[in-house]
Design a protein around this motif. Structure first.
Motif, short mmCIF file in Angstrom:
data_model
loop_
_atom_site.label_atom_id
_atom_site.label_comp_id
_atom_site.label_asym_id
_atom_site.label_seq_id
_atom_site.Cartn_x
_atom_site.Cartn_y
_atom_site.Cartn_z
N SER A 40 -28.56 55.00 5.38
CA SER A 40 -28.36 55.48 6.95
C SER A 40 -27.46 55.94 8.02
CB SER A 40 -28.80 53.49 7.07
OG SER A 40 -27.55 53.10 6.78
N SER A 71 -30.60 50.68 -4.02
CA SER A 71 -30.33 49.46 -3.80
C SER A 71 -29.20 49.54 -2.67
CB SER A 71 -30.60 48.35 -4.92
OG SER A 71 -30.56 47.68 -4.98
N ARG A 72 -28.67 50.02 -3.75
CA ARG A 72 -27.19 49.47 -3.86
C ARG A 72 -26.03 50.38 -2.20
NH1 ARG A 72 -22.61 46.89 -5.76
NH2 ARG A 72 -24.15 46.03 -7.23
N ALA A 86 -29.15 51.00 0.67
CA ALA A 86 -29.45 50.36 0.69
C ALA A 86 -28.41 50.00 1.93
CB ALA A 86 -31.52 50.15 0.74
N GLU A 87 -27.42 48.74 0.80
CA GLU A 87 -27.41 47.38 1.46
C GLU A 87 -26.03 47.73 1.62
OE1 GLU A 87 -26.31 45.02 -3.04
OE2 GLU A 87 -29.02 44.64 -0.70
N TRP A 88 -25.29 49.08 2.29
CA TRP A 88 -23.76 49.33 2.51
C TRP A 88 -23.33 48.70 3.56
CZ3 TRP A 88 -20.24 50.72 -0.74
CH2 TRP A 88 -19.06 51.90 -0.24
N ASP A 89 -24.25 48.43 5.02
CA ASP A 89 -23.18 48.12 5.97
C ASP A 89 -22.99 46.55 5.76
OD1 ASP A 89 -23.22 51.05 7.36
OD2 ASP A 89 -25.08 50.58 7.30
N SER A 90 -23.91 46.07 4.60
CA SER A 90 -23.66 44.89 4.72
C SER A 90 -22.80 44.35 3.98
CB SER A 90 -25.22 44.15 3.88
OG SER A 90 -25.48 43.93 3.22
N SER A 91 -22.25 45.13 2.33
CA SER A 91 -22.15 44.59 1.03
C SER A 91 -20.62 45.62 1.11
CB SER A 91 -22.79 44.43 0.01
OG SER A 91 -23.08 46.89 -0.66
#
Length: 549
Positions: free
Chosen positions: A56, A134-135, A137-142
């Protein structure tokens, strides 16, 4: 662990704690149970249902480390996408057309070994790409990626399919080369595929990518670890992932090395005229200890280099073989797939009759034989030994002679009665100092050359009277460590040939085969354990001295 050692001290401690606690993503082949024993399942992966990972837009307010980590993640995404595309090109543009061609270009019996395990490797990375999407997509949080690599590439199936591919790679290239020479339609097929592709990459260029993949992963994760601060949630998983990938890459590199050596040995066996030696090379009895490309140098009477040529030297556990290298091949084929060198045996010698001649040992050798075979005149002085390369030694002798003459001239100059501008004791002493500096430089050159010069005394054919004749072979190694390795391996291999080092036991894991003597602890010599205090004579039995290699 290498990755943990290269990281911070707290990372090393956390790695130890994780190992003791047996964290879930450290599970290995023997802990995964039936999940990995189920075998390979060919599952179609649709990009519509599982689109490739897409990072993103970068949010605002990120630190420098976060910005760099996002760029590295983007490189991982792009690298994996390009790699997976290359794998699919092999299957869709090469394997499938060859299997479906009518009339057939190659039989399926020849096609399958060429693309062995390619579909399984593609499946592994298709699954990895789904997990990576999948990872991402959630990079900014994890901001976590290390555990994904451990979970994806620590499974036994990954090691199995890559091991099979690497072990078969040399054979696959040989099959492609043979098919190009025997099947003009196959050669034309490869040319058309290369010319029609956008990047003009050959089939070999595509098929070598699985061998290069894990080193590429390691470089990317090393960069990621460097930009992961202490205490970050991803630091320990990255260290574990690097350790896992480094061990996997090391295993694959070793398997590739062994497979290449086996192929070279087989190629050498085909060029050997001695049927007994050829049979021995083709059998599993002989073990290849070391092989390397070395430079053979032949010197003339005055020490000048007459000939210098590359040789392939094979050290087996019982024989030493030197072979000529012929790398010429058809230009059409060599542009599509590496032809590889062909070997023609130059000489072979039983290992026990080969002697390593170090600097200063020539006095103990047979000088008449040495100078007769090398073509050099025997120097004056019965006990004088040649030090270093003959040309450098000749130059050193000339400098020493000139220094002796200049020293005598200096003494004569000191007896002059008159005063002369350019002929006095000071000028003569400057000449001596200059010659002494040149001599030191020449001695350093000789010492440096000897560090990479391997000299072997090899048995030759007997002369007309039946007396044994040997000749000297001078080989230049790539670096000093290579020479040390050759000398040590030759010494240990000769020790392993002794009767007392023949193994008298069998190991279950060796499937009934005896363990190779060279890799066992070797009995080097017998030494007394106890000696009398007064007389110094041994008072007990001898105990073996063990040399572990």
């Amino acid at each position: 662990m290498k990755a943990a050692r290269s990281g911070t001290k707290d990372g090393l401690e956390k790695t130890k704690i994780a190992v003791m606690r047996k964290v879930s993503f450290l599970q290995r082949k023997d802990q995964l149970g039936n999940e990995d024993d189920a075998g390979y399942l060919d599952v179609a992966v649709s990009e519509v249902k599982h689109p490739p990972p897409q990072l993103s837009p970068m949010p605002e307010g990120l630190t420098n480390h976060q910005v760099v980590r996002r760029h590295i993640l983007g490189s991982i995404i792009q690298s994996e996408r390009s790699y997976l595309e290359s794998l699919r090109r092999i299957l869709q543009e090469y394997q499938r057309p060859l299997m479906e061609a009518d009339p057939r270009i190659l039989s399926p019996r020849k096609i399958r070994p060429i693309f062995f395990r390619m579909r399984e490797i593609t499946q592994c990375h298709s699954m990895f790409q789904i997990a990576l999407a999948s990872r991402v997509a959630e990079w900014d949080s994890s901001e976590k990626i290390g555990d994904l690599f451990v979970a994806s590439f620590s499974k036994s199936m990954v090691l199995d399919v890559y091991s099979d591919y690497v072990n078969n790679f040399t054979n696959a290239m040989a099959l492609i080369k043979k098919a190009c020479m025997s099947k003009p339609a196959f050669l034309e097929f490869l040319k058309k595929k290369q010319s029609s592709s956008v990047d003009r990459i050959t089939l070999y260029g595509l098929m070598v990518k699985p061998i290069q993949r894990f080193p590429q992963f390691i470089l990317l994760l090393q960069d990621m670890l460097k930009n992961t601060p202490k205490g970050h949630v991803d630091r320990l998983p990255l260290q574990l992932a690097l350790t896992e990938l480094e061990m996997l890459a090391e295993k694959l590199n070793e398997q590739k090395r062994v497979a290449d050596q086996i192929a070279e040995t087989q190629q050498l066996a085909r060029s050997v005229s001695d049927r007994l030696l050829s049979k021995q090379l083709n059998s599993e009895q002989g073990s290849l200890v070391l092989c390397e490309t070395l430079i053979e140098t032949v010197y003339g009477e005055r020490g000048q280099v007459l000939k210098s040529k590359e040789r392939k030297v094979f050290l087996f556990d019982d024989v030493l073989i030197c072979a000529n290298i012929n790398v010429k091949g058809p230009p059409d084929i060599s542009s599509l797939v590496p032809v590889g060198p062909k070997y023609t045996m130059k000489w072979s010698a039983p290992l026990l009759q080969v002697q390593v001649v170090e600097v200063g040992q020539e006095a103990s050798q047979n000088k008449d034989t040495f100078f007769q075979q090398s073509g050099a005149k025997r120097p004056s002085g019965a006990c004088k030994a040649i030090l270093g390369p003959p040309r450098l030694y000749q130059e050193l002798q000339e400098l020493q002679h000139d220094l002796f003459v200049v020293e005598e001239v200096t003494l004569l100059v000191g007896t002059l009665q008159g005063m002369y501008q350019n002929l006095n004791t000071t000028v003569a002493q400057d000449w001596c100092l200059a010659l002494q500096r040149l001599i030191r430089i020449k001695e350093e050159q000789i010492q440096s050359a000897n560090k990479c010069r391997l000299r072997l005394q090899v048995p030759g054919r007997p002369d007309k009277s039946g007396r044994p004749v040997s000749f000297m072979v001078v080989l230049n190694t790539p670096n000093p460590l290579s020479k040390i390795s050759w000398v040590n391996r030759l010494h240990l291999a000769k020790i392993a040939q002794r009767g007392e080092n023949s193994p008298g036991w069998l190991c279950g894991e060796d499937e009934g085969k005896t363990m190779a003597p060279f890799w066992c602890p070797l009995l080097a010599c017998h030494m007394p354990v106890f000696c009398g205090l007064s007389s110094g004579s041994p008072v007990s039995s001898h105990s073996p001295k063990i040399c572990r290699c």
